[in-house]
Design a protein around this motif. Structure first.
Motif, PDB file in Angstrom:
ATOM      1  N   UNK A 125       0.820  -1.289   0.145  1.00 15.82           N
ATOM      2  CA  UNK A 125       0.007  -0.043  -0.029  1.00 15.82           C
ATOM      3  C   UNK A 125       1.064   1.273   0.130  1.00 15.82           C
ATOM      4  N   UNK A 126       1.746   1.474   0.888  1.00 13.90           N
ATOM      5  CA  UNK A 126       2.562   2.729   0.925  1.00 13.90           C
ATOM      6  C   UNK A 126       3.340   2.965  -0.360  1.00 13.90           C
ATOM      7  N   UNK A 127       3.914   1.592  -1.033  1.00 11.50           N
ATOM      8  CA  UNK A 127       4.665   1.705  -2.194  1.00 11.50           C
ATOM      9  C   UNK A 127       3.931   2.126  -3.430  1.00 11.50           C
ATOM     10  N   UNK A 128       2.795   1.799  -3.333  1.00 11.58           N
ATOM     11  CA  UNK A 128       1.828   2.115  -4.461  1.00 11.58           C
ATOM     12  C   UNK A 128       1.524   3.631  -4.371  1.00 11.58           C
ATOM     13  N   UNK A 129       1.266   3.967  -3.094  1.00 13.28           N
ATOM     14  CA  UNK A 129       1.012   5.476  -2.905  1.00 13.28           C
ATOM     15  C   UNK A 129       2.365   6.299  -3.255  1.00 13.28           C
ATOM     16  N   UNK A 130       3.550   5.938  -3.016  1.00  9.52           N
ATOM     17  CA  UNK A 130       4.497   6.509  -3.462  1.00  9.52           C
ATOM     18  C   UNK A 130       4.673   6.719  -5.122  1.00  9.52           C
ATOM     19  N   UNK A 131       4.699   5.489  -5.760  1.00  5.97           N
ATOM     20  CA  UNK A 131       4.637   5.258  -7.231  1.00  5.97           C
ATOM     21  C   UNK A 131       3.646   5.923  -7.931  1.00  5.97           C
ATOM     22  N   UNK A 132       2.311   5.844  -7.711  1.00  4.52           N
ATOM     23  CA  UNK A 132       1.266   6.603  -8.302  1.00  4.52           C
ATOM     24  C   UNK A 132       1.359   8.158  -8.022  1.00  4.52           C
ATOM     25  N   UNK A 190       9.822  -7.642  -2.047  1.00  4.96           N
ATOM     26  CA  UNK A 190       8.725  -8.379  -3.082  1.00  4.96           C
ATOM     27  C   UNK A 190       7.575  -7.450  -2.955  1.00  4.96           C
ATOM     28  N   UNK A 191       7.193  -6.757  -1.983  1.00  3.88           N
ATOM     29  CA  UNK A 191       5.965  -5.712  -1.965  1.00  3.88           C
ATOM     30  C   UNK A 191       6.350  -4.510  -3.131  1.00  3.88           C
ATOM     31  N   UNK A 192       7.621  -4.076  -3.033  1.00  2.00           N
ATOM     32  CA  UNK A 192       7.957  -3.109  -3.846  1.00  2.00           C
ATOM     33  C   UNK A 192       7.881  -3.573  -5.450  1.00  2.00           C
ATOM     34  N   UNK A 193       8.081  -4.805  -5.854  1.00  4.20           N
ATOM     35  CA  UNK A 193       7.932  -5.296  -7.086  1.00  4.20           C
ATOM     36  C   UNK A 193       6.416  -5.553  -7.555  1.00  4.20           C
ATOM     37  N   UNK A 194       5.752  -5.923  -6.382  1.00  5.98           N
ATOM     38  CA  UNK A 194       4.252  -5.829  -6.427  1.00  5.98           C
ATOM     39  C   UNK A 194       3.589  -4.529  -6.721  1.00  5.98           C
ATOM     40  N   UNK A 195       4.097  -3.530  -6.092  1.00  4.23           N
ATOM     41  CA  UNK A 195       3.539  -2.238  -6.122  1.00  4.23           C
ATOM     42  C   UNK A 195       3.997  -1.722  -7.494  1.00  4.23           C
ATOM     43  N   UNK A 196       5.235  -1.959  -8.011  1.00  6.43           N
ATOM     44  CA  UNK A 196       5.646  -1.398  -9.417  1.00  6.43           C
ATOM     45  C   UNK A 196       4.644  -2.473 -10.408  1.00  6.43           C
ATOM     46  N   UNK A 197       4.371  -3.755 -10.122  1.00 10.84           N
ATOM     47  CA  UNK A 197       3.672  -4.559 -10.950  1.00 10.84           C
ATOM     48  C   UNK A 197       2.126  -3.895 -11.143  1.00 10.84           C
ATOM     49  N   UNK A 198       1.592  -3.572  -9.804  1.00  7.53           N
ATOM     50  CA  UNK A 198       0.237  -3.046  -9.655  1.00  7.53           C
ATOM     51  C   UNK A 198       0.030  -1.738 -10.523  1.00  7.53           C
ATOM     52  N   UNK A 199       0.964  -0.647 -10.346  1.00 12.67           N
ATOM     53  CA  UNK A 199       0.992   0.260 -11.293  1.00 12.67           C
ATOM     54  C   UNK A 199       1.061   0.405 -12.671  1.00 12.67           C
TER      55      UNK A 199
END
Length: 335
Positions: free
Chosen positions: A111-118, A169-178
């Motif tokens: 969740x925080x990774x996705x917030x940063x990337x988006x 791994x969650x950082x990779x998931x976040x990049x994948x989700x974005x």
């Protein structure tokens, strides 16, 4: 009026059911990965290989039947597949070193990774309440790290290494989700799942040949191990297939809350299946993470409610999941 209310109630119940199916499959994925680690099976890439194989076999024929042009260049799907494979590899590998409880709780780092990337790449803006909710999630995850560092232990031969693998791994998931969000905005969910399956399969095969061949040769295959591989593949395939529809019908709020229950199920699995004792910090971290996700989710301006879908008001970032790309279907296929 009563008929409309009845349909609305049925719709909400259906969305809640889908959300729990997603959460259940995530818990099954965690259980099978942890069980394989306990059987000294160290083949995370091979586990994910069958997931991508199922995605390719199911969605590629549908995509080819439509005879439409690709809406996103293939090299973006290659990059998406590569990042997704690394995310699965790191998180599944973490079960070799840490407990099922730590891995599932630390998954919330997405969740925080996705917030940063988006924020950086898509331009999404968040409220102070959402930042506060995300900060609470991080605080709860820090409690897991504190417990794993020795305040009670968590199980696993190297908990801190396992926790580090999950966070990576969650950082990779976040990049994948974005990246998947960008692709989904091109209005063809089937294309995304099909290409993710194909390129994820290709990347997995290449990486297995490079780094996992010896591990595969060391596995003493048995019906139990084969069934665990199959259970992992089916649960992750179902997860990949249903998540977009949960986002479409219920929005990110319900999606996040649904995933939260998988953390609770992981604790139950650890208590009743592995007969392990849970440190009190885990229970505190669950409460803190739950409150953080609730605060983040209820203030999410980008989510779709069931009422919005029924009324056709889907002007936010998940609108594309409601539409079909009729123009692309009508275009001739370039040989």
């Amino acid at each position: 009026m009563n008929e409309w209310r009845s349909k609305k109630v049925v719709g909400v119940i259906f969305v809640l059911f889908l959300g729990q199916v997603v959460s259940l499959n995530l818990a099954i994925t965690s259980f099978t990965s942890s069980f394989l680690a306990n059987l000294n099976v160290d083949a995370p890439l091979t586990q994910s290989l069958f997931t991508y194989c199922f995605l390719a076999l199911v969605y590629t024929p549908i995509f080819l039947y439509r005879r439409q042009k690709m809406l996103v260049p293939w090299y973006w799907y290659l990059l998406l597949g590569f990042i997704d494979v690394q995310g699965n590899f790191l998180v599944v590998q973490a079960y070799q070193y840490s407990s099922i409880t730590s891995v599932t709780l630390l998954d919330c780092w997405t969740t925080p990774w996705v917030m940063i990337l988006t924020w950086i790449f898509i331009g999404t803006r968040y409220t102070l309440c959402q930042f506060f909710g995300a900060a609470m999630c991080v605080a709860g995850l820090c409690l897991v790290l504190l417990s794993d560092s020795g305040v009670g232990g968590s199980g696993g031969k190297n908990p801190l290494l396992g926790d580090g693998l999950v966070v990576a791994g969650t950082l990779c998931y976040a990049m994948s989700n974005v990246g998947e969000e960008y692709c989904v905005k091109k209005k063809d969910l089937v294309e995304v799942l099909s290409m993710l399956g194909i390129f994820g399969l290709l990347v997995s095969i290449c990486q297995i040949l490079l780094v996992e061949r010896n591990n595969l040769e060391a596995i003493k295959w048995s019906p139990e191990i084969i069934s665990l591989f199959g259970g992992f593949a089916l649960s992750t395939f179902t997860f990949y297939s249903i998540v977009p529809y949960v986002l479409k019908l219920g929005g990110s709020a319900l999606f996040n809350l649904s995933l939260l229950t998988s953390d609770l199920w992981a604790v139950i699995i650890r208590i009743f299946v592995y007969h392990q004792k849970i440190n009190w910090l885990y229970y505190l971290s669950i409460v803190v993470v739950a409150l953080g996700l609730i605060i983040y989710s209820v203030t999410d301006r980008n989510s779709i409610t069931t009422t919005d879908v029924e009324n056709g008001d889907v002007s936010n970032q998940y609108q594309v999941l409601n539409e079909e790309n009729e123009d692309a279907r009508n275009e001739p296929v370039v040989a």
